[in-house]
Design a protein around this motif. Structure first.
Motif, PDB file in Angstrom:
ATOM      1  N   LEU A 296      -6.879   8.393  -0.437  1.00 50.60           N
ATOM      2  CA  LEU A 296      -8.070   7.873   0.248  1.00 50.60           C
ATOM      3  C   LEU A 296      -7.981   6.362   0.487  1.00 50.60           C
ATOM      4  CD1 LEU A 296     -10.917   9.734  -1.716  1.00 50.60           C
ATOM      5  CD2 LEU A 296     -10.033  10.265   0.569  1.00 50.60           C
ATOM      6  N   MET A 297      -7.170   5.694  -0.327  1.00 49.15           N
ATOM      7  CA  MET A 297      -7.104   4.224  -0.205  1.00 49.15           C
ATOM      8  C   MET A 297      -6.030   3.769   0.780  1.00 49.15           C
ATOM      9  SD  MET A 297      -7.301   3.110  -4.165  1.00 49.15           S
ATOM     10  CE  MET A 297      -8.389   3.932  -5.299  1.00 49.15           C
ATOM     11  N   THR A 298      -5.160   4.698   1.188  1.00 51.49           N
ATOM     12  CA  THR A 298      -3.989   4.296   1.977  1.00 51.49           C
ATOM     13  C   THR A 298      -4.367   3.655   3.310  1.00 51.49           C
ATOM     14  OG1 THR A 298      -3.142   6.361   1.110  1.00 51.49           O
ATOM     15  CG2 THR A 298      -1.666   5.099   2.476  1.00 51.49           C
ATOM     16  N   ASP A 299      -5.362   4.227   3.989  1.00 54.06           N
ATOM     17  CA  ASP A 299      -5.732   3.655   5.289  1.00 54.06           C
ATOM     18  C   ASP A 299      -6.260   2.232   5.126  1.00 54.06           C
ATOM     19  OD1 ASP A 299      -4.963   5.650   6.976  1.00 54.06           O
ATOM     20  OD2 ASP A 299      -6.823   6.783   6.725  1.00 54.06           O
ATOM     21  N   MET A 300      -7.051   2.052   4.062  1.00 57.61           N
ATOM     22  CA  MET A 300      -7.584   0.701   3.801  1.00 57.61           C
ATOM     23  C   MET A 300      -6.428  -0.286   3.575  1.00 57.61           C
ATOM     24  SD  MET A 300      -7.931  -1.312   0.868  1.00 57.61           S
ATOM     25  CE  MET A 300      -8.102  -0.298  -0.588  1.00 57.61           C
ATOM     26  N   MET A 301      -5.406   0.134   2.796  1.00 61.04           N
ATOM     27  CA  MET A 301      -4.257  -0.766   2.539  1.00 61.04           C
ATOM     28  C   MET A 301      -3.572  -1.118   3.860  1.00 61.04           C
ATOM     29  SD  MET A 301      -2.450   1.027  -0.761  1.00 61.04           S
ATOM     30  CE  MET A 301      -3.239   1.095  -2.371  1.00 61.04           C
ATOM     31  N   ALA A 302      -3.415  -0.111   4.723  1.00 55.77           N
ATOM     32  CA  ALA A 302      -2.744  -0.351   6.007  1.00 55.77           C
ATOM     33  C   ALA A 302      -3.585  -1.284   6.882  1.00 55.77           C
ATOM     34  CB  ALA A 302      -2.483   0.977   6.706  1.00 55.77           C
ATOM     35  N   GLN A 303      -4.916  -1.061   6.891  1.00 51.79           N
ATOM     36  CA  GLN A 303      -5.783  -1.915   7.730  1.00 51.79           C
ATOM     37  C   GLN A 303      -5.730  -3.374   7.289  1.00 51.79           C
ATOM     38  OE1 GLN A 303      -9.604  -0.052   7.324  1.00 51.79           O
ATOM     39  NE2 GLN A 303      -8.915   1.685   8.580  1.00 51.79           N
ATOM     40  N   GLU A 304      -5.780  -3.578   5.981  1.00 52.65           N
ATOM     41  CA  GLU A 304      -5.725  -4.962   5.473  1.00 52.65           C
ATOM     42  C   GLU A 304      -4.406  -5.620   5.886  1.00 52.65           C
ATOM     43  OE1 GLU A 304      -8.075  -6.773   3.886  1.00 52.65           O
ATOM     44  OE2 GLU A 304      -9.466  -5.100   4.073  1.00 52.65           O
ATOM     45  N   THR A 305      -3.321  -4.833   5.858  1.00 55.00           N
ATOM     46  CA  THR A 305      -2.017  -5.399   6.233  1.00 55.00           C
ATOM     47  C   THR A 305      -1.978  -5.693   7.741  1.00 55.00           C
ATOM     48  OG1 THR A 305      -1.106  -3.966   4.521  1.00 55.00           O
ATOM     49  CG2 THR A 305       0.479  -5.114   5.903  1.00 55.00           C
ATOM     50  N   GLU A 306      -2.580  -4.806   8.543  1.00 53.81           N
ATOM     51  CA  GLU A 306      -2.605  -5.052   9.994  1.00 53.81           C
ATOM     52  C   GLU A 306      -3.366  -6.350  10.301  1.00 53.81           C
ATOM     53  OE1 GLU A 306      -0.791  -3.532  12.108  1.00 53.81           O
ATOM     54  OE2 GLU A 306      -0.431  -1.496  11.359  1.00 53.81           O
ATOM     55  N   ALA A 307      -4.375  -6.666   9.479  1.00 56.32           N
ATOM     56  CA  ALA A 307      -5.102  -7.925   9.693  1.00 56.32           C
ATOM     57  C   ALA A 307      -4.159  -9.113   9.463  1.00 56.32           C
ATOM     58  CB  ALA A 307      -6.304  -8.004   8.751  1.00 56.32           C
ATOM     59  N   LEU A 308      -3.263  -8.974   8.498  1.00 50.46           N
ATOM     60  CA  LEU A 308      -2.285 -10.054   8.273  1.00 50.46           C
ATOM     61  C   LEU A 308      -1.284 -10.106   9.437  1.00 50.46           C
ATOM     62  CD1 LEU A 308      -1.180 -12.308   6.436  1.00 50.46           C
ATOM     63  CD2 LEU A 308       0.227 -10.594   5.300  1.00 50.46           C
ATOM     64  N   VAL A 309      -0.915  -8.940   9.954  1.00 52.48           N
ATOM     65  CA  VAL A 309      -0.017  -8.899  11.114  1.00 52.48           C
ATOM     66  C   VAL A 309      -0.646  -9.719  12.259  1.00 52.48           C
ATOM     67  CG1 VAL A 309       0.852  -7.369  12.949  1.00 52.48           C
ATOM     68  CG2 VAL A 309       1.124  -6.717  10.555  1.00 52.48           C
TER      69      VAL A 309
ATOM     70  N   GLY B  94      -0.190  12.721  14.034  1.00 48.23           N
ATOM     71  CA  GLY B  94      -0.646  13.927  13.346  1.00 48.23           C
ATOM     72  C   GLY B  94      -0.364  13.970  11.851  1.00 48.23           C
ATOM     73  N   THR B  95       0.166  12.897  11.281  1.00 53.67           N
ATOM     74  CA  THR B  95       0.331  12.866   9.813  1.00 53.67           C
ATOM     75  C   THR B  95      -0.508  11.706   9.268  1.00 53.67           C
ATOM     76  OG1 THR B  95       2.470  11.938  10.428  1.00 53.67           O
ATOM     77  CG2 THR B  95       2.530  13.789   8.906  1.00 53.67           C
ATOM     78  N   SER B  96      -1.037  11.913   8.069  1.00 56.48           N
ATOM     79  CA  SER B  96      -1.877  10.858   7.486  1.00 56.48           C
ATOM     80  C   SER B  96      -0.998   9.692   7.036  1.00 56.48           C
ATOM     81  CB  SER B  96      -2.622  11.409   6.269  1.00 56.48           C
ATOM     82  OG  SER B  96      -1.687  11.642   5.235  1.00 56.48           O
ATOM     83  N   THR B  97      -1.637   8.542   6.863  1.00 54.03           N
ATOM     84  CA  THR B  97      -0.888   7.362   6.412  1.00 54.03           C
ATOM     85  C   THR B  97      -0.249   7.637   5.049  1.00 54.03           C
ATOM     86  OG1 THR B  97      -2.674   6.140   7.454  1.00 54.03           O
ATOM     87  CG2 THR B  97      -1.074   4.838   6.256  1.00 54.03           C
ATOM     88  N   PHE B  98      -0.947   8.391   4.205  1.00 54.99           N
ATOM     89  CA  PHE B  98      -0.419   8.693   2.878  1.00 54.99           C
ATOM     90  C   PHE B  98       0.873   9.520   2.991  1.00 54.99           C
ATOM     91  CE2 PHE B  98      -0.564  11.162  -1.209  1.00 54.99           C
ATOM     92  CZ  PHE B  98      -0.337  10.084  -2.037  1.00 54.99           C
TER      93      PHE B  98
END
Ligand code: HEM
Length: 463
Positions: free
Chosen positions: A117-130, A307-311
């Motif tokens: 459940l936390m994986t998308d949040m981790m990816a979003q935070e990293t995209e903000a750094l990108v 079609g696959t989740s970030t996790f």
């Protein structure tokens, strides 16, 4: 006790100076000193530091014995008491039944389903750094350590509180840094003045603790008020779990004080370690562009899948995971783990009285030639399935081992894997000069001395 038919022997002692023993080399250069000990003494050695005997364990077998097989005889040592002046009686510093109960309560928060459940949040935070990096002038060096600290702080705060600490991040980071310096200086001092004396160091420490507490209590109180307004609201974060969980026997919920200790512990343990490891990782990738390119290729292929989740995608980033493991081998943020024996014990042929102190250094174990070929070489392929299979488990322990194994290990691995994959997908990191060399600085955690500054530019290499 480890069984042995040999009569007990006295452990080999490393000769230091009269009165001060090995205090100076240990405090001045603990990593170099412990590596030398590893060369001079095959299995273990006793050194005297700050008037106390410390036994340094050097083999996977003895480390396994202390951390796992006879763990009930080994409590955390005094170093953790210094941390406890700030962390209170949280998971990292508590012992026995109290620790067992708290660990059981907190464990579900780190189950696979919760991490997913936390994986998308981790990816979003990293995209903000990108996005930030895209705006950065490629001709200017970038302070990578600062970026990583901010990113991991944002991620752990979201995971704990589903909120971010927004513009308070800078203040909290500075306060946490003051706390780390205080702990480090206290550990290295002969004389430890009680906190009640208003020395400049104590005053600075207490003001830093107050700053962090203000934020944490603010969040806890805010949440209590929200729950009162809307008792059915669900937050899906660690704070929610810790607040709602009830003791099986008494039915009581955690007190505010205990909640504060657990939350502060996870907050503190859960970001600086990861930030340091990520800074080391980007430094090593700048030194090894061929490894960075392999991550980039893997990442472009996996992250683009539909079609696959970030996790699920993260689980396919196998090579990136090997890189993370290799970074944690060379620069384990928890470079030393310490214990104190409760009763007398025998480790191999050596007898130790009750109240003996032991040090385990992942940094030196990760460089022991018995377990690692050319240990100073950065080579993620040593973590392929094939190359890992004959290695003793306790030869590699960035997250400790036994029942006190880091509760956040999978959280940290997932976070690091995703962050590196996303950053390397779009960027190349470069050394500021071909001979840029960063030394490790063993504080409470193993930091890159002076921080990591690198060139960051959009990747032009095709994946
Ligand atoms: C690369 C990152 C990390 C490293 C290298 C690391 C390392 C460690 C080590 C070595 C221990 C065991 C200490 C001992 O046995 O004395 C530990 C314990 C702990 N870590 Fe981590 N850690 C990391 C990330 C995290 C994260 C992300 C969290 C939480 C979100 C976390 C929370 C904890 C807690 C609560 C404990 C105490 C567990 C217990 O005793 O029950 N750590 N960590």
């Amino acid at each position: 006790m480890q069984t042995s038919i040999v009569p007990p022997q006295t452990a080999p002692r490393h000769r230091g100076w009269p009165l001060v023993g090995s205090t100076y080399p240990f405090i001045n250069d603990p990593l170099g000193f412990m590596l030398r000990l590893q060369e001079q003494h095959e299995r273990l050695s006793v050194v005297n530091v700050l008037r106390r005997d410390l036994t340094i364990l050097q083999t996977a077998e003895d480390v396994k014995y202390v951390l796992q097989e006879n763990n009930r005889n080994y409590h955390k040592s005094e170093a953790y008491k210094i941390l406890a002046t700030f962390l209170g009686n949280g998971l990292l510093t508590s012992e026995e039944d109290f620790w067992r109960r708290q660990r059981k309560l907190a464990q579900p928060a780190f189950y696979k389903q919760r991490l997913a459940l936390m994986t998308d949040m981790m990816a979003q935070e990293t995209e903000a750094l990108v996005d930030d990096w895209k705006k950065h002038d490629a001709a200017q060096p970038r302070d990578i350590s600062k970026d990583m600290l901010r990113l991991t702080l944002n991620i752990v705060t979201k995971a704990l509180f589903s909120t971010d600490v927004g513009d308070r991040v800078a203040g909290i980071s500075a306060a946490l840094d003051d706390i780390m310096h205080f702990a480090d200086q206290t550990l290295k001092s002969f004389i430890r003045l009680p906190l009640k004396y208003p020395t400049p160091r104590n005053v600075k420490f207490q003001s830093a603790v107050r700053k962090v507490e203000e934020v944490i209590y603010g969040i806890i109180n805010g949440r209590r008020a929200e729950i009162q307004r809307n008792p059915d609201a669900s937050y899906d974060d660690l704070l929610d779990m810790l607040m709602r969980t009830r003791d099986e026997e008494t039915g009581e919920t955690m007190s505010d004080g205990q909640l504060r200790d657990e939350v502060t512990t996870i907050f503190m343990a859960g970001h600086e370690t990861t930030a340091n490891a990520l800074s080391w990782a980007l430094y090593l990738l700048a030194k090894h562009p061929e490894v960075a390119q392999r991550i980039r290729e893997e990442s472009k292929e996996v992250l683009a899948k539909k079609g696959t989740s970030t996790f699920e995608k993260a689980r396919e980033l196998g090579y990136t995971m090997q890189v993370v493991q290799e970074v944690l081998r060379l620069y384990p943020p928890a470079w030393v783990i310490s214990r104190r024996s409760l009763a007398e014990d025998k480790i191999g042929p050596y007898a130790f009285p009750a109240d003996s102190y032991f040090l385990i250094s992942p940094y030196t174990l990760h460089r022991r030639t018995e377990y690692w070929n050319e240990p100073e070489v950065f080579n993620p392929d040593r973590f392929s399935e094939e190359n890992s299979k004959d290695r003793p488990t306790y030869a590699y322990l960035p997250f400790g081992g036994g029942p006190r194994l880091c509760i956040g290990n999978n959280f940290a691995l997932l976070e690091m894997q995703l962050i590196l994959a996303i950053l390397l997908r779009d960027f190349e990191v470069e050394l500021l000069s071909p001979n840029q060399n960063i030394e490790p600085e063993p504080m409470v955690t193993l930091r890159p001395k002076g921080g990591v500054n690198l060139g960051v530019k959009r990747s032009t290499v095709e994946g």
